[in-house]
Design a protein around this motif. Structure first.
Motif, PDB file in Angstrom:
ATOM      1  N   ARG A 254       0.834  -1.209   0.000  1.00 59.38           N
ATOM      2  CA  ARG A 254       0.000   0.000   0.000  1.00 59.38           C
ATOM      3  C   ARG A 254       0.868   1.259   0.000  1.00 59.38           C
ATOM      4  O   ARG A 254       0.638   2.193  -0.764  1.00 59.38           O
ATOM      5  CB  ARG A 254      -0.902  -0.030   1.240  1.00 59.38           C
ATOM      6  N   ALA A 255       1.907   1.287   0.848  1.00 60.19           N
ATOM      7  CA  ALA A 255       2.789   2.455   0.948  1.00 60.19           C
ATOM      8  C   ALA A 255       3.579   2.642  -0.350  1.00 60.19           C
ATOM      9  O   ALA A 255       3.799   3.793  -0.772  1.00 60.19           O
ATOM     10  CB  ALA A 255       3.732   2.294   2.136  1.00 60.19           C
ATOM     11  N   TRP A 256       3.998   1.546  -0.965  1.00 65.49           N
ATOM     12  CA  TRP A 256       4.727   1.634  -2.236  1.00 65.49           C
ATOM     13  C   TRP A 256       3.837   2.249  -3.311  1.00 65.49           C
ATOM     14  O   TRP A 256       4.247   3.175  -4.020  1.00 65.49           O
ATOM     15  CB  TRP A 256       5.204   0.232  -2.628  1.00 65.49           C
ATOM     16  N   ILE A 257       2.608   1.786  -3.396  1.00 63.54           N
ATOM     17  CA  ILE A 257       1.664   2.329  -4.383  1.00 63.54           C
ATOM     18  C   ILE A 257       1.387   3.803  -4.095  1.00 63.54           C
ATOM     19  O   ILE A 257       1.442   4.650  -4.994  1.00 63.54           O
ATOM     20  CB  ILE A 257       0.358   1.513  -4.371  1.00 63.54           C
ATOM     21  N   ASP A 258       1.101   4.112  -2.840  1.00 63.42           N
ATOM     22  CA  ASP A 258       0.748   5.495  -2.452  1.00 63.42           C
ATOM     23  C   ASP A 258       1.898   6.474  -2.664  1.00 63.42           C
ATOM     24  O   ASP A 258       1.662   7.678  -2.805  1.00 63.42           O
ATOM     25  CB  ASP A 258       0.263   5.550  -1.006  1.00 63.42           C
ATOM     26  N   SER A 259       3.119   5.966  -2.689  1.00 62.38           N
ATOM     27  CA  SER A 259       4.267   6.845  -2.884  1.00 62.38           C
ATOM     28  C   SER A 259       4.737   6.867  -4.336  1.00 62.38           C
ATOM     29  O   SER A 259       5.822   7.359  -4.644  1.00 62.38           O
ATOM     30  CB  SER A 259       5.421   6.437  -1.950  1.00 62.38           C
TER      31      SER A 259
END
Length: 194
Positions: A184-189
């Motif tokens: 999720r954090a990879w996608i959001d960043s």
């Protein structure tokens, strides 16, 4: 007095296992979003390049097995539907759950469903950057957009099997919960690749 000690001893392996995979907060100090995103993917790659994932993501037609990633025995090929050859599907040996061998320190892995990733999703021998590019390419990732990829990593039961692989196998680092949060954090960043 003994109960807290027992609980601490029982909790230690899980806590140590989770420590092997840092969560998204570990990258909060990286101010540049692309740098942070690529660093998060590198952390995700600790799971993606672990034998629990690589064994079922071969580049060729033959899976590997075990922590040493030896060729599957008996010699089995992918088959037309990624479920083994006609007449000997994966489920002929792999049941709905892991089965321990009596008198032997090992188990036969199992989960419903049990199958290989499509050949387009093979990444044994690829670099982390190549795996990242492949995961982002819906033509090579099973037709998933980034949201579907997050759902797959965070909730899919066969992915989750990597943390409960049965006797004789080392679980993937961390937990599926942490892996999902990293995704999720990879996608959001920005879903940057290393």
């Amino acid at each position: 007095m003994r109960l807290p000690l027992i609980l601490a001893l029982c909790a230690s392996p899980l806590a140590a296992q989770d420590a092997d995979l840092r969560g998204p907060d570990a990258f909060a100090d990286l101010q540049d979003e692309a740098t942070r995103s690529a660093a998060i993917f590198e952390e995700m790659a600790k799971v993606l390049t672990h034998p629990r994932c690589l064994n079922c993501h071969p580049v060729g037609d033959r899976p590997t097995q075990g922590d040493a990633m030896t060729p599957h025995m008996p010699p089995i090929t992918r088959g037309p539907e990624n479920e083994g050859p006609d007449g000997l599907h994966c489920t002929a040996c792999h049941g709905d759950e892991n089965r321990d061998f009596l008198g032997y320190p090992g188990s036969l892995p199992g989960h419903a469903p049990w199958h290989l990733a499509p050949v387009s999703m093979g990444w044994q021998g690829l670099t982390n950057g190549e795996i990242c590019a492949q995961l982002k390419d819906s033509a090579r990732n099973g037709g998933r957009d980034l949201e579907a990829l997050h759902e797959h990593n965070a909730t899919d039961g066969l992915v989750g099997w990597g943390w409960e692989p049965g006797t004789g196998r080392t679980p993937a680092p961390g937990s599926q919960e942490i892996f999902g949060a990293l995704t999720r954090a990879w996608i959001d960043s920005g879903a940057a690749c290393p």
